[in-house]
Scaffold this active site. Structure first.
Site, PDB file in Angstrom:
ATOM      1  CG  ASP A  14       7.197  53.848 -17.130  1.00 51.99           C
ATOM      2  OD1 ASP A  14       8.103  54.698 -17.065  1.00 51.99           O
ATOM      3  OD2 ASP A  14       7.220  52.773 -16.500  1.00 51.99           O
ATOM      4  NE  ARG A  94      -1.512  44.085 -14.972  1.00 51.95           N
ATOM      5  CZ  ARG A  94      -1.661  45.276 -14.435  1.00 51.95           C
ATOM      6  NH1 ARG A  94      -2.862  45.843 -14.418  1.00 51.95           N
ATOM      7  NH2 ARG A  94      -0.649  45.923 -13.904  1.00 51.95           N
ATOM      8  CG  ASP A 123       1.653  43.339 -14.957  1.00 49.17           C
ATOM      9  OD1 ASP A 123       0.996  42.350 -14.594  1.00 49.17           O
ATOM     10  OD2 ASP A 123       1.761  44.369 -14.278  1.00 49.17           O
ATOM     11  CB  SER A 177       7.071  50.186  -8.665  1.00 49.46           C
ATOM     12  OG  SER A 177       6.297  49.716  -9.750  1.00 49.46           O
TER      13      SER A 177
END
Length: 405
Positions: A14, A94, A123, A177
């Site tokens: 990505d 994060r 996210d 994932s």
């Protein structure tokens, strides 16, 4: 000069495809920034890949100790667990990533930050709330929500990269994932998308084994804490990141910390995932084991509520808020006397207590034993129960009177 954009770069398909996409659609000078929170070998070869894909520069920023000391430790101290199972591995990382992205953006004089989080996940919220809180003037580009983004599959992304002269070793084959850092690794996709199916653990697990495949012999572990912070493992002084690294190996070996959960995402949908948090599970349990000795009942009750509240705050990406600071301040105040030694046995997915000591222990053997001591007279309980149960007795009497009318 072209405007600069900082791309949160993992090196995956990505974010690799996003590099030429940003140049083509926004005419930006793309500066990649990979934040190392303990991904390990996932960082190998990133610089060559980023440059090959058209980035002008790549930062690899190691924030492992900051991640452990400033984000993990407060959550461990709070006992922050989302929906009783998820130990916040991705969530805790994060805000640290967002903070470092902003710092690099300031250093480079960038006008925008781009991320590759999808429009369905948590996210995007965590990254963007962090950036907004720290740098409200910076533009945020969320590629997957951008009208100019039309790459809706891995095959399309691979074809796009090849069309731009980027031939990379990515496969269109389906795989889980995953998100990995020092604290955990998460798995989503494939059979996990159907809650009726059991996880294929032989295919899925990365950090350890299932309890069935763990050794037949258990292993004893000793940890020391000072003011709620782990400071040693098996009598060896270590920094927090080293302790977590060592506990990951021990926990993985003994099948500790595998969680299969259907959780409620912030955006409103349920998602199913499997989390491996071997070291984190041990650390959380050891800390809780010590708190049992040193915290009074009233503080424990409120702290449990604050732990749940902090878990929600972190999960929703609200780290850089007055509320998080206030909740953490309360938790920190409870940790003053959380000092001592915890011993336990790891055996086939279990963490079994093997003794806890603290100089600040509130446990009194003379009080807890069945022998009558000077501090406690059994007869005192009678008056206590009379007053403690008075509301119940009065209500029962009044209800009985009402039924007679």
């Amino acid at each position: 000069m072209k405007e600069k954009v900082i791309l949160a770069y993992s090196g995956g398909l990505d974010t690799t495809a996003i590099i030429p996409w940003l140049k083509e659609n926004y005419d930006y000078d793309v500066i990649c920034c990979c934040i190392d929170c303990g991904q390990g070998e996932e960082l190998d070869g990133l610089e060559e890949r980023a440059k090959l894909s058209g980035a002008s520069k790549l930062y690899i920023e190691n924030i492992i100790d900051e991640f452990c000391d400033e984000y993990i430790v407060p959550c461990v101290q709070a006992g922050a667990v989302y929906e009783n199972k998820y130990l916040l591995g991705t969530s805790m990382a994060r805000p640290g990533i967002a903070k470092r992205l902003v710092e690099i953006a300031r250093k480079e004089g960038a006008t925008a930050i781009c991320h590759g989080a999808t429009g369905k996940g948590n996210d995007q919220i965590r990254f963007e709330l962090g950036i907004k809180a720290l740098a409200p003037d910076l533009k945020i580009i969320a590629a997957w929500r951008d009208d100019k983004w039309d790459l809706q599959s891995r095959e399309a992304e691979i074809a796009y990269c090849k069309a731009h002269g980027i031939d990379l070793p990515f496969s269109a084959d389906s795989s889980y994932s995953r998100d990995r850092n020092l604290w955990h690794i998460s798995h989503e996709g494939l059979e996990l998308e159907d809650p009726s199916l059991a996880p294929d653990y032989d295919h899925l697990l990365v950090l350890g084994v299932t309890p069935e495949k763990a050794p037949e012999e258990g292993e004893y572990v000793t940890m020391e804490f000072e003011a709620g912070v782990p400071v040693s493992l098996n009598n060896k002084k270590m920094k927090v990141s080293e302790i977590i690294t060592a506990l990951n190996e021990l926990g993985g070996k003994h099948g500790i910390g595998i969680v299969d959960i259907v959780e409620n995402r912030v955006v409103g949908m349920k998602s199913r995932g499997v989390y491996e948090t071997p070291g984190g599970t041990i650390l959380m349990e050891a800390h809780a084991q010590l708190e049992e000795l040193v915290l009074d009942r009233a503080t424990m009750e409120v702290k449990k509520d604050m732990g749940n509240k902090l878990a929600q705050i972190v999960y929703e990406g609200k780290w850089f808020t007055p509320l998080r600071e206030a909740v953490q301040a309360f938790v920190t105040s409870t940790q003053q006397y959380v000092t001592g030694e915890v011993r336990f046995k790891l055996y086939k997915g279990n963490i079994i207590k093997a003794g806890t000591t603290s100089p600040y222990s509130l446990y009194s053997e003379s009080l807890a034993s069945f022998t009558t001591g000077d501090l406690y007279d059994h007869h005192d309980a009678e008056g206590f129960i009379t007053l403690f149960g008075l509301p119940l007795k009065v209500r029962a009497m009044k209800m009985a009177e009402a039924e007679k009318k």
